[in-house]
Design a protein around this motif. Structure first.
Motif, PDB file in Angstrom:
ATOM      1  N   THR A  20       0.823  -1.192   0.000  1.00 53.74           N
ATOM      2  CA  THR A  20       0.000   0.000   0.000  1.00 53.74           C
ATOM      3  C   THR A  20       0.868   1.257   0.000  1.00 53.74           C
ATOM      4  N   ARG A  21       0.458   2.220  -0.801  1.00 55.98           N
ATOM      5  CA  ARG A  21       1.130   3.521  -0.812  1.00 55.98           C
ATOM      6  C   ARG A  21       0.131   4.571  -0.329  1.00 55.98           C
ATOM      7  N   LEU A  22       0.555   5.384   0.607  1.00 59.73           N
ATOM      8  CA  LEU A  22      -0.307   6.425   1.141  1.00 59.73           C
ATOM      9  C   LEU A  22       0.128   7.784   0.633  1.00 59.73           C
ATOM     10  N   GLU A  23      -0.822   8.680   0.563  1.00 56.17           N
ATOM     11  CA  GLU A  23      -0.510  10.047   0.173  1.00 56.17           C
ATOM     12  C   GLU A  23       0.270  10.737   1.295  1.00 56.17           C
ATOM     13  N   PRO A  24       1.162  11.660   0.940  1.00 54.05           N
ATOM     14  CA  PRO A  24       1.877  12.411   1.985  1.00 54.05           C
ATOM     15  C   PRO A  24       0.897  13.144   2.885  1.00 54.05           C
ATOM     16  N   ALA A  25       1.276  13.260   4.152  1.00 60.18           N
ATOM     17  CA  ALA A  25       0.427  13.961   5.106  1.00 60.18           C
ATOM     18  C   ALA A  25       0.569  15.475   4.938  1.00 60.18           C
ATOM     19  N   GLU A  26      -0.481  16.185   5.282  1.00 60.74           N
ATOM     20  CA  GLU A  26      -0.400  17.640   5.353  1.00 60.74           C
ATOM     21  C   GLU A  26       0.548  18.039   6.480  1.00 60.74           C
ATOM     22  N   PRO A  27       1.113  19.235   6.420  1.00 59.88           N
ATOM     23  CA  PRO A  27       1.976  19.675   7.523  1.00 59.88           C
ATOM     24  C   PRO A  27       1.257  19.562   8.859  1.00 59.88           C
ATOM     25  N   LEU A  28       1.941  18.974   9.848  1.00 60.79           N
ATOM     26  CA  LEU A  28       1.322  18.767  11.158  1.00 60.79           C
ATOM     27  C   LEU A  28       1.603  19.926  12.104  1.00 60.79           C
ATOM     28  N   ARG A  29       2.845  20.420  12.099  1.00 63.23           N
ATOM     29  CA  ARG A  29       3.227  21.471  13.045  1.00 63.23           C
ATOM     30  C   ARG A  29       2.429  22.742  12.761  1.00 63.23           C
ATOM     31  N   GLY A  30       1.762  23.228  13.783  1.00 66.19           N
ATOM     32  CA  GLY A  30       0.965  24.445  13.652  1.00 66.19           C
ATOM     33  C   GLY A  30      -0.419  24.237  13.080  1.00 66.19           C
ATOM     34  N   SER A  31      -0.802  22.975  12.818  1.00 69.11           N
ATOM     35  CA  SER A  31      -2.103  22.706  12.201  1.00 69.11           C
ATOM     36  C   SER A  31      -3.248  22.785  13.205  1.00 69.11           C
ATOM     37  N   GLY A  32      -2.960  22.495  14.470  1.00 70.97           N
ATOM     38  CA  GLY A  32      -4.004  22.514  15.486  1.00 70.97           C
ATOM     39  C   GLY A  32      -4.907  21.304  15.490  1.00 70.97           C
ATOM     40  N   VAL A  33      -4.614  20.285  14.659  1.00 66.60           N
ATOM     41  CA  VAL A  33      -5.448  19.090  14.616  1.00 66.60           C
ATOM     42  C   VAL A  33      -5.231  18.263  15.879  1.00 66.60           C
ATOM     43  N   ALA A  34      -6.142  17.299  16.096  1.00 69.37           N
ATOM     44  CA  ALA A  34      -6.126  16.518  17.333  1.00 69.37           C
ATOM     45  C   ALA A  34      -4.807  15.768  17.513  1.00 69.37           C
ATOM     46  N   LEU A  35      -4.251  15.225  16.422  1.00 66.62           N
ATOM     47  CA  LEU A  35      -3.006  14.471  16.545  1.00 66.62           C
ATOM     48  C   LEU A  35      -1.860  15.382  16.980  1.00 66.62           C
ATOM     49  N   GLU A  36      -1.783  16.576  16.417  1.00 61.09           N
ATOM     50  CA  GLU A  36      -0.726  17.491  16.842  1.00 61.09           C
ATOM     51  C   GLU A  36      -0.869  17.828  18.321  1.00 61.09           C
ATOM     52  N   ARG A  37      -2.090  18.077  18.775  1.00 61.90           N
ATOM     53  CA  ARG A  37      -2.298  18.398  20.188  1.00 61.90           C
ATOM     54  C   ARG A  37      -1.879  17.231  21.069  1.00 61.90           C
ATOM     55  N   ALA A  38      -2.175  15.997  20.622  1.00 57.81           N
ATOM     56  CA  ALA A  38      -1.806  14.824  21.412  1.00 57.81           C
ATOM     57  C   ALA A  38      -0.294  14.651  21.484  1.00 57.81           C
ATOM     58  N   ILE A  39       0.403  14.896  20.356  1.00 61.42           N
ATOM     59  CA  ILE A  39       1.867  14.777  20.350  1.00 61.42           C
ATOM     60  C   ILE A  39       2.487  15.861  21.222  1.00 61.42           C
ATOM     61  N   LEU A  40       1.946  17.076  21.169  1.00 63.01           N
ATOM     62  CA  LEU A  40       2.439  18.148  22.030  1.00 63.01           C
ATOM     63  C   LEU A  40       2.229  17.808  23.502  1.00 63.01           C
ATOM     64  N   ASP A  41       1.080  17.228  23.838  1.00 66.22           N
ATOM     65  CA  ASP A  41       0.834  16.800  25.218  1.00 66.22           C
ATOM     66  C   ASP A  41       1.855  15.740  25.638  1.00 66.22           C
ATOM     67  N   SER A  42       2.180  14.832  24.727  1.00 62.77           N
ATOM     68  CA  SER A  42       3.173  13.797  25.038  1.00 62.77           C
ATOM     69  C   SER A  42       4.546  14.412  25.284  1.00 62.77           C
TER      70      SER A  42
END
Length: 308
Positions: A4-26
């Motif tokens: 399987t090939r996945l599309e590149p992810a959108e920029p995470l840093r500064g995006s404010g999405v839930a995953l970024e918030r979770a990584i920042l909390d970690s």
């Protein structure tokens, strides 16, 4: 491995999405664990980051040992750490770190660190320090490397996990490591499979941590423990999986070759060195975006069938 090939992810840093918030909390959680309380001239106490593995993460112990040793050295930075994981650590029990000042030289120093829980040794390490000039440097400009923005986030692969493995794989989303990781294939703990040869992924901290050279080295040491064990499963000559086999890190070595800025991207290239019986050896190299070799690693791991 999965094709399987996945599309590149959108920029995470500064995006404010839930995953970024979770990584920042970690990352906030990890920084709390890396704030050592001084008990005496060579004695320290520390807590643990929240467990996502059911035991204290080895990378956390490496970083804490390096920081404890570094707090007893002036004018020199860590250039290597060699550690043995003596037994598993309990993420609910505080840590006691003892530093032995083995040697202090004009340009190099050596420290031995012992990490204990409830009086029992869980890690022993030797760290070396050096006041090293930046030049000369052997450097070869990279060519043809996939850039981090061209790759998916590790967490995107969780959608492809088999049903039986999805609860474990989901932890990488619900309680992600404090590091943004981009990788072009699914790790074996997400999608089981076998492959040979090298594998590389990109990683960086989710935000800046300032101009703190020792902190950057410690964070790099922390993150260098990720996915090495997975390489042993991936390259194993026999079919192994995370349900019928247990994998443990036995030791870890890291050599730091130049100044580290771990809030910027680093490419972590990993390769299998040996598989013999229940043990495997994995090597790694970490390059920055410009292609400078920043650090090298080696880890011996144990992969054996679960007792029945």
């Amino acid at each position: 491995m999965t094709a399987t090939r996945l599309e590149p992810a959108e920029p995470l840093r500064g995006s404010g999405v839930a995953l970024e918030r979770a990584i920042l909390d970690s990352l906030d959680d990890l920084e709390g664990a890396l704030r050592l309380e001084t008990l005496g001239e060579n004695e320290f106490r520390a807590g643990n980051e929240h467990s996502r593995f059911g035991r204290a993460f080895g990378g956390q112990l490496l970083a804490q040992a390096m920081l404890a040793a570094a707090s007893t050295v002036d004018g020199q930075l860590p250039h290597s750490l060699h550690a043995y994981f003596v037994r598993s650590g309990d993420p609910e029990v505080p840590l006691h770190l003892s530093v032995e000042r083995t040697r202090d030289g004009r340009s190099m120093s050596t420290r031995q660190v012992t990490v204990r829980q409830a009086g029992r040794e869980i890690l022993t390490a030797i760290a070396s320090f050096h006041a090293n000039p930046a030049e000369p440097e052997l450097f070869e400009a990279p060519s043809g490397e996939v850039r981090p923005e061209e790759l998916p986030l590790l967490q995107q692969w969780v959608a492809y996990a088999p049903e039986a493995m999805r609860p474990t794989a989901r932890k990488w989303i619900d309680m992600p490591p404090p590091v943004e990781m981009r990788i072009g294939e699914a790790p074996t703990f997400v999608v089981p499979g076998r492959d040979s040869g090298v594998r590389a992924h990109w990683m960086r901290l989710p935000r800046g941590i300032g101009d703190r050279p020792v902190a950057h080295i410690a964070m790099l040491a922390y993150a260098s423990d990720y996915l090495l064990l997975d390489m042993a499963f991936r390259n194993h000559p026999e079919p192994v999986d995370h349900r019928g086999f247990v994998g443990l890190s036995l030791d870890h070595s890291i050599w730091v070759h130049r100044a580290v800025r771990f809030d910027e991207w680093h490419r972590y290239t990993q390769r299998i060195g040996a598989v013999s019986g229940h043990r495997a050896l994995v090597h790694g190299t970490l390059h920055d975006l410009a292609g400078h070799l920043v650090a090298s690693t080696a880890q011996e791991v144990l992969v054996r069938p679960v007792p029945r």
